[in-house]
Design an enzyme around this catalytic site. Structure first.
Site, short mmCIF file in Angstrom:
data_model
loop_
_atom_site.label_atom_id
_atom_site.label_comp_id
_atom_site.label_asym_id
_atom_site.label_seq_id
_atom_site.Cartn_x
_atom_site.Cartn_y
_atom_site.Cartn_z
N GLY A 1 43.82 35.89 31.52
CA GLY A 1 45.22 36.05 31.17
C GLY A 1 45.75 37.47 31.14
NE ARG B 1 48.70 36.95 36.56
CZ ARG B 1 49.57 36.02 36.96
NH1 ARG B 1 50.37 36.24 37.98
NH2 ARG B 1 49.64 34.85 36.33
NE ARG C 1 52.47 34.66 40.81
CZ ARG C 1 53.16 35.56 40.18
NH1 ARG C 1 53.75 36.53 40.84
NH2 ARG C 1 53.29 35.53 38.88
CB CYS D 1 65.32 24.18 55.79
SG CYS D 1 65.15 24.68 57.49
CE1 TYR E 1 46.11 31.64 39.48
CE2 TYR E 1 46.79 33.82 38.76
CZ TYR E 1 46.00 32.70 38.60
OH TYR E 1 45.09 32.64 37.57
N1 LLP Z 1 40.92 30.62 32.49
C1 LLP Z 1 41.67 29.50 32.43
C2 LLP Z 1 41.17 28.36 31.67
C3 LLP Z 1 42.91 29.45 33.10
O1 LLP Z 1 43.65 28.36 33.03
C4 LLP Z 1 43.35 30.57 33.85
C5 LLP Z 1 44.62 30.54 34.57
C6 LLP Z 1 42.52 31.70 33.90
C7 LLP Z 1 41.31 31.69 33.20
C8 LLP Z 1 42.87 32.93 34.67
O2 LLP Z 1 44.04 33.51 34.20
P1 LLP Z 1 44.49 34.95 34.79
O3 LLP Z 1 43.46 35.96 34.32
O4 LLP Z 1 44.55 34.85 36.26
O5 LLP Z 1 45.82 35.16 34.17
N2 LLP Z 1 49.99 30.37 39.21
C9 LLP Z 1 50.37 31.19 38.09
C10 LLP Z 1 49.22 31.50 37.17
C11 LLP Z 1 48.53 30.25 36.63
C12 LLP Z 1 47.35 30.57 35.74
C13 LLP Z 1 46.60 29.35 35.37
N3 LLP Z 1 45.42 29.54 34.58
C14 LLP Z 1 51.03 32.46 38.63
O6 LLP Z 1 51.14 32.61 39.85
O7 LLP Z 1 51.49 33.31 37.86
#
Ligand code: LLP
Length: 415
Positions: free
Chosen positions: A239, A276, A312, A343, A371
């Site tokens: 996150g 991310r 996104r 479109c 993503y």
């Molecule tokens: N662990 C779990 C259980 C998760 O659900 C997620 C992301 C992560 C780790 C990794 O999170 P990160 O470090 O990448 O923030 N499609 C969206 C983001 C969806 C994230 C879902 N879960 C976007 O493009 O912003």
């Protein structure tokens, strides 16, 4: 810090000129930097050096085999959410005992396979899943290692679609009932309770929600200790946000330092699940201006990438930096909406961007490593873009461009 920089008026990925790359592979295409991936992974590894730890890269952020392989070679673990991601990690050389399995909907088939290969831990999201796991592990004559993914009811202050740690979200087990669920889990003969997990959301730009969540988790762990239950690891999820625009997210080091205040000298192995923060700024989407269209209300730059390539902006209203690969010094800038050929009015990659453009110019959409490709589709029968990985002077196609034949390879007519 990443390795996409200008040199002599042209944008480079590491030592590769992006004009040369576009000539070689065409546009649109995703471009990843190996050095950036490695740098970001090491930033977490360094930050955690005083704890026993495992970095479980969140595969969902970018699941290309080459990306997974680069991280596996560093010794990374992986956070998966499907059987498909499990296969990818194994194919890319990831070690099963460094895999944690998250997600609210694990199927019987997925659970069986994960047990067969011997993953590190299932992050269990409901009592029903606990019972299913116990049953399957029993049938297979084994024990399933589990953590409960606890929902700490903390507001992550992020986009509502990517916030996961509030009571009203579908994720995790309510922290208030977690002690009972742990007690229940310890009575199930085919489970081995090894840890606790939590993940409160994505693109967090401040440490406070992480600290709040961890405090609640530690309080719960202390309570569990009092009942005689000792865990081996705490999985603090992913996150951590990245800089898309003016955000000032903490560096991995600051993030871990803040968490260390809460952890102090706790004996637990720490698992983190960044996605991310490792891969986001290690990738760009390269696209070409097809047409410039000036209307009474707006100027549009119509490019060859679209919402099917990078959803996104359309899905979350996300802002991603758009840079000219070769900035023009010979004309004045104008305000453009950068739109694709799909479109839908929602098909935009950026709005109100000040740029000096001509047809044929190349643009780089930054922060597209996470993503990006993974959320792409074939909408409007658009073959998906290739993915290229740069490593120093080298460039390699790590996923080829889809062809139109690929689009209907799985289809049949009635007669
Ligand atoms: N662990 C779990 C259980 C998760 O659900 C997620 C992301 C992560 C780790 C990794 O999170 P990160 O470090 O990448 O923030 N499609 C969206 C983001 C969806 C994230 C879902 N879960 C976007 O493009 O912003």
């Amino acid at each position: 810090m990443d390795f996409f920089n200008y040199s002599n008026g042209t944008l480079y990925a590491e030592e590769v000129n992006l004009i040369t790359l576009a000539q070689a592979y065409g546009t649109p295409c995703y471009v990843y930097s190996r050095a950036t991936l490695e740098r970001h992974w090491h930033a977490f590894d360094q930050a955690l050096k005083n704890h026993r730890h495992l970095i479980c890269y969140a595969v969902k952020a970018n699941s290309n085999l080459a990306v997974l392989n680069v991280l596996a070679r560093l010794g990374s673990g992986f956070d998966i959410v499907s059987g498909g991601e499990l296969e990818r990690v194994l194919r890319a050389g990831g070690q099963p005992n460094k895999i944690v399995f998250s997600g609210v909907g694990k199927t019987v088939t997925e659970i069986r396979h994960a047990l067969e290969v011997g993953i590190r831990c299932f992050n269990v999201e409901s009592v029903a899943e606990l019972l299913r796991l116990n049953q399957i592990a029993g049938e297979m004559g084994t024990k399933a290692p589990i953590s409960l993914r606890v929902n700490p009811d903390v507001d992550a202050n992020t986009h509502p679609y990517i916030s996961t740690g509030l009571k009203q979200n579908k994720f995790g087990i309510d922290i208030d009932i977690a002690p009972e669920v742990y007690a229940h889990a310890t009575t199930l003969p085919h489970l081995q309770v090894t840890g606790i997990a939590c993940h409160i959301g994505s693109q967090l730009t401040e440490v406070t929600p992480f600290v709040d969540a961890l405090q609640r988790i530690i309080a719960l762990v202390t309570k569990l200790n009092e009942t005689g239950l000792w865990l081996q690891h705490i999985d603090i999820g992913g996150g951590l946000g990245i800089r898309y625009q003016q955000e000032t997210p903490p560096e991995p080091k600051e993030y871990i330092q803040a968490l260390n205040q809460v952890l102090s000298d706790s004996p637990y192995e720490i698992i983190v699940e960044p996605g991310r923060a490792i891969v986001g700024n290690a990738g760009i989407l390269l696209t070409k201006v097809e047409y410039l269209k000036n209307t009474a209300a707006k100027n549009f730059a119509i490019v060859d990438a679209a919402m099917n390539d990078l959803v996104r902006p359309a899905l979350y209203g996300a802002w991603q930096k758009i840079l000219p690969v070769q900035p023009r010094t010979d004309q004045v800038e104008q305000v453009y909406d950068i739109v694709g050929p799909v479109c839908e009015t929602g098909d935009f990659l950026g709005k109100d961007r000040l740029l000096a453009l001509q047809e044929g110019d190349l643009l780089a959409i930054r922060s597209a490593g996470a993503y990006g490709f993974v959320m792409s589709s074939n909408y409007n029968s658009r073959p998906r873009a290739p993915e290229i990985m740069v490593d120093g002077k080298q460039m390699k196609v790590v996923r080829r461009r889809e062809t139109v034949e690929d689009l209907f390879a799985l289809e049949q007519t009635l007669i």
